[in-house]
Design a protein around this motif. Structure first.
Motif, mmCIF file in Angstrom:
data_model
loop_
_atom_site.group_PDB
_atom_site.id
_atom_site.type_symbol
_atom_site.label_atom_id
_atom_site.label_comp_id
_atom_site.label_asym_id
_atom_site.label_seq_id
_atom_site.Cartn_x
_atom_site.Cartn_y
_atom_site.Cartn_z
ATOM 1 N N GLY A 197 17.665 -19.605 6.645
ATOM 2 C CA GLY A 197 17.359 -19.971 8.108
ATOM 3 C C GLY A 197 16.816 -18.738 8.857
ATOM 4 N N ALA A 198 16.525 -17.701 8.244
ATOM 5 C CA ALA A 198 15.947 -16.499 9.009
ATOM 6 C C ALA A 198 14.801 -16.935 9.917
ATOM 7 N N ARG A 199 14.557 -15.960 10.865
ATOM 8 C CA ARG A 199 13.212 -16.134 11.748
ATOM 9 C C ARG A 199 12.169 -15.166 11.138
ATOM 10 N N VAL A 200 11.160 -15.706 10.449
ATOM 11 C CA VAL A 200 10.300 -14.644 9.853
ATOM 12 C C VAL A 200 8.658 -14.978 10.383
ATOM 13 N N SER A 201 8.081 -13.841 10.710
ATOM 14 C CA SER A 201 6.799 -13.813 11.291
ATOM 15 C C SER A 201 5.863 -12.769 10.434
ATOM 16 N N LEU A 202 4.578 -12.580 10.697
ATOM 17 C CA LEU A 202 3.782 -11.759 9.853
ATOM 18 C C LEU A 202 2.979 -10.788 10.787
ATOM 19 N N GLY A 203 2.632 -9.638 10.083
ATOM 20 C CA GLY A 203 1.858 -8.526 10.906
ATOM 21 C C GLY A 203 1.276 -7.769 9.968
ATOM 22 N N ALA A 204 0.090 -6.905 10.308
ATOM 23 C CA ALA A 204 -0.424 -6.278 9.275
ATOM 24 C C ALA A 204 0.042 -4.723 9.281
ATOM 25 N N ASP A 205 0.699 -4.442 10.549
ATOM 26 C CA ASP A 205 1.220 -2.967 10.515
ATOM 27 C C ASP A 205 0.230 -1.874 11.099
ATOM 28 N N GLY A 206 0.188 -0.907 10.617
ATOM 29 C CA GLY A 206 -0.768 0.163 11.240
ATOM 30 C C GLY A 206 -1.944 0.361 10.139
ATOM 31 N N ALA A 207 -3.243 0.469 10.684
ATOM 32 C CA ALA A 207 -4.460 0.374 10.068
ATOM 33 C C ALA A 207 -4.473 1.564 8.977
ATOM 34 N N PRO A 208 -3.761 2.612 9.217
ATOM 35 C CA PRO A 208 -3.579 3.712 7.897
ATOM 36 C C PRO A 208 -2.941 3.226 6.718
ATOM 37 N N LYS A 267 0.811 -1.180 0.063
ATOM 38 C CA LYS A 267 0.040 0.025 -0.139
ATOM 39 C C LYS A 267 0.906 1.302 0.130
ATOM 40 N N LEU A 268 1.988 1.225 0.802
ATOM 41 C CA LEU A 268 2.921 2.346 0.757
ATOM 42 C C LEU A 268 3.768 2.312 -0.432
ATOM 43 N N GLY A 269 3.749 1.452 -1.264
ATOM 44 C CA GLY A 269 4.545 1.301 -2.571
ATOM 45 C C GLY A 269 6.060 1.097 -2.106
ATOM 46 N N SER A 270 6.297 0.253 -0.809
ATOM 47 C CA SER A 270 7.681 0.236 -0.268
ATOM 48 C C SER A 270 8.421 -0.739 -0.998
ATOM 49 N N GLY A 271 7.696 -1.966 -1.463
ATOM 50 C CA GLY A 271 8.234 -2.942 -1.868
ATOM 51 C C GLY A 271 7.965 -4.375 -1.535
ATOM 52 N N ILE A 272 8.616 -5.343 -1.848
ATOM 53 C CA ILE A 272 8.382 -6.720 -1.719
ATOM 54 C C ILE A 272 9.587 -7.324 -0.813
ATOM 55 N N ALA A 273 9.643 -7.698 0.200
ATOM 56 C CA ALA A 273 10.568 -8.377 1.240
ATOM 57 C C ALA A 273 11.084 -9.670 0.603
ATOM 58 N N PRO A 274 12.218 -9.806 0.454
ATOM 59 C CA PRO A 274 12.931 -11.166 0.011
ATOM 60 C C PRO A 274 12.713 -12.478 0.907
ATOM 61 N N ILE A 275 11.527 -12.702 1.418
ATOM 62 C CA ILE A 275 11.124 -13.740 2.106
ATOM 63 C C ILE A 275 11.611 -15.071 1.873
ATOM 64 N N PRO A 276 11.365 -15.696 0.454
ATOM 65 C CA PRO A 276 11.895 -16.971 0.362
ATOM 66 C C PRO A 276 13.267 -17.189 0.480
ATOM 67 N N ALA A 299 1.766 -15.266 0.522
ATOM 68 C CA ALA A 299 1.906 -16.446 -0.395
ATOM 69 C C ALA A 299 1.911 -15.810 -1.767
ATOM 70 N N LEU A 300 1.103 -14.815 -1.975
ATOM 71 C CA LEU A 300 0.872 -14.432 -3.535
ATOM 72 C C LEU A 300 1.891 -13.701 -4.056
ATOM 73 N N VAL A 301 2.485 -12.680 -3.134
ATOM 74 C CA VAL A 301 3.480 -11.510 -3.876
ATOM 75 C C VAL A 301 4.744 -12.243 -4.222
ATOM 76 N N GLN A 302 4.975 -13.430 -3.690
ATOM 77 C CA GLN A 302 6.294 -13.922 -4.165
ATOM 78 C C GLN A 302 6.322 -14.709 -5.215
ATOM 79 N N LYS A 303 5.254 -15.209 -5.689
ATOM 80 C CA LYS A 303 5.202 -16.362 -6.798
ATOM 81 C C LYS A 303 5.529 -15.594 -7.977
ATOM 82 N N PRO A 304 5.282 -14.432 -8.583
ATOM 83 C CA PRO A 304 5.689 -13.947 -9.816
ATOM 84 C C PRO A 304 7.355 -13.845 -9.982
ATOM 85 N N PHE A 305 7.763 -13.495 -8.748
ATOM 86 C CA PHE A 305 9.475 -13.531 -8.857
ATOM 87 C C PHE A 305 10.050 -14.891 -8.607
ATOM 88 N N HIS A 306 9.686 -15.682 -7.660
ATOM 89 C CA HIS A 306 10.229 -16.914 -7.113
ATOM 90 C C HIS A 306 9.592 -18.243 -7.603
#
Length: 442
Positions: free
Chosen positions: A297-308, A282-291, A323-330
């Protein structure tokens, strides 16, 4: 108080990832027994036929203080979003508006199956946040936001390092391990852009001295990274590591724009990475390299951040996007549904430092869990997909039928027991008008 949940499909998230058909007994705040429990007395019975029983979702990065500002900062990138909208609004909070914002957020989270959060409050009136989460019954790790530096920061959000850390220590002593450990304190420097080197160094020292987790942001936005490099002479993660902050007690939100050295630091230090795909898009910041991070072996969790910067606090939305944002790239197999559910449960438990207590349904663990109905049209036919696929791609917040934290039934069949919803909604509307007038925004 004991609760017997009967006839459930139990998604345990235990080391074997067992999925069982059966029953679960809660006694006081713990899971007492799991199995076929035909002759078992309890104070309350819940028939969970055609429902999934699983650990409550754990959101590792939220801002309860911002829930009141939902929809008020659309279509802006991070630094403009902060300087033009969010910081003026946060600076205009009073005790009541912050309490209402936090309670409103807790209601949405519990209704959507989130039973634990890692939160960052704003600079003032943090006691109001703790009062709200005390009432709501949600499991909580968070604290006062620390800010003493930066362009465009309202004066009401600037503390001296000594004042900021003194107040933080007072809050830590009052609230850490409150209610049998349900509420815990974290030091929350906002990010390097709004924290001086002095404040961050003192916060790191205080965290080591008192064994307090640290919750902050890093590498969310390219402009942010350029500012940090210009002021501190190095990239975000390398800078935080130089202060001794990168370790298993650090929760680091976003981590989108990382170089190879930073990825190695985060992995080796076991820093907790809070992935917030909805906010990042939403902020146009980008997509983290989660895969890549998971593969190393990194420790990854999820959050919604702030409502705005998201406009909802749904873990179902975050799981689907993760799940979806990584599939076009990886590739289509880069983020399997089971992996995503693990980040929403076990990953969050690790980030909270509570992997031995929550994140899975096992005998002896804390009784934090949710029930999800499979009766909706969007979940039929029930056996067409595995439960992880159902959770990530089909289920919605409205499918959550019950939420239990510390063995307490907080929500069932659409009714929240710990929050007066109509009163909270009305108070939130009045609070927003008051805050907007004070901020000069409409």
């Amino acid at each position: 108080m004991s609760i017997l949940i009967k006839n459930a499909t139990i998604v345990t998230m235990n080391p074997e990832r067992d999925i069982l058909k059966g029953d679960l007994l809660i006694e006081k705040d713990r899971i007492s027994r799991i199995g076929k429990l035909d002759r078992c007395a309890a104070d309350m019975f819940i028939d969970a036929r055609n429902q999934l029983l699983l650990p409550g979702f754990i959101q590792s990065h939220v801002h309860l203080c911002q829930v009141l500002f939902r929809g008020m900062a659309d279509d802006l990138e991070l630094l403009d979003w902060l300087q033009q909208r969010i910081w003026p609004l946060e600076a205009s909070h009073d005790e009541e508006s912050l309490y209402c914002s936090s309670l409103l957020g807790c209601a949405e989270l519990l209704r959507g199956g989130t039973t634990s959060v890692i939160d960052m409050a704003t600079v003032k009136h943090t006691e109001s946040v703790f009062t709200a989460v005390k009432q709501a019954g949600i499991r909580y790790l968070g604290g006062k936001c620390l800010m003493d530096h930066g362009g465009g920061v309202p004066s009401a959000l600037l503390d001296s390092p000594d004042q900021a850390l003194h107040e933080s220590l007072d809050l830590f002593q009052r609230w850490h391990n409150y209610d049998n450990g349900r509420i815990r304190y974290a030091l929350c420097p906002r990010f390097a852009v709004s924290c001086s080197d002095n404040l961050l160094r003192q916060a790191a020292a205080l965290a080591r001295q008192y064994h307090i987790p640290v919750h902050t942001h890093a590498s969310e936005n390219r402009g942010e990274i350029e500012l940090v490099e210009r002021e501190r002479g190095m990239r975000n993660v390398i800078y935080l590591d130089s202060l001794g902050l990168c370790n298993a007690s650090l929760i680091l939100a976003h981590c989108i724009h990382l170089d190879d050295d930073e990825i190695k630091i985060l992995t080796a230090s076991q820093t907790n990475i809070a992935h917030c795909p909805g906010s990042n898009l939403k902020l146009g910041s980008g997509i983290a390299p989660i895969p890549t991070l998971l593969r190393m072996g990194a420790r990854v969790s999820l959050g919604a951040d702030g409502a705005p910067c998201n406009n909802n606090l749904s873990m179902f939305m975050e799981m689907r996007l993760a799940a979806l944002v990584q599939k076009p790239f990886h590739g289509p197999r880069s983020m399997p549904a089971q992996t995503v559910v693990e980040t929403a449960t076990l990953g969050g438990a690790r980030a909270m430092g509570l992997e031995d207590e929550i994140g899975s349904l096992e005998e002896g663990k804390k009784a934090d869990m949710i029930l999800i109905s499979l009766d909706g049209w969007h979940t039929r036919p029930r056996n067409a997909a595995g439960v992880y696929s159902q959770l990530v791609y089909q289920a919605q917040s409205s499918d959550v039928t019950a939420a239990i934290v510390d063995g307490r039934l907080l929500m069932k069949d659409g009714h929240l027991f710990s929050i007066d919803e109509e009163k909270t909604k009305n108070a939130a509307e009045a609070s927003l008008q008051r805050v907007c007038r004070r901020a000069g925004l409409r």
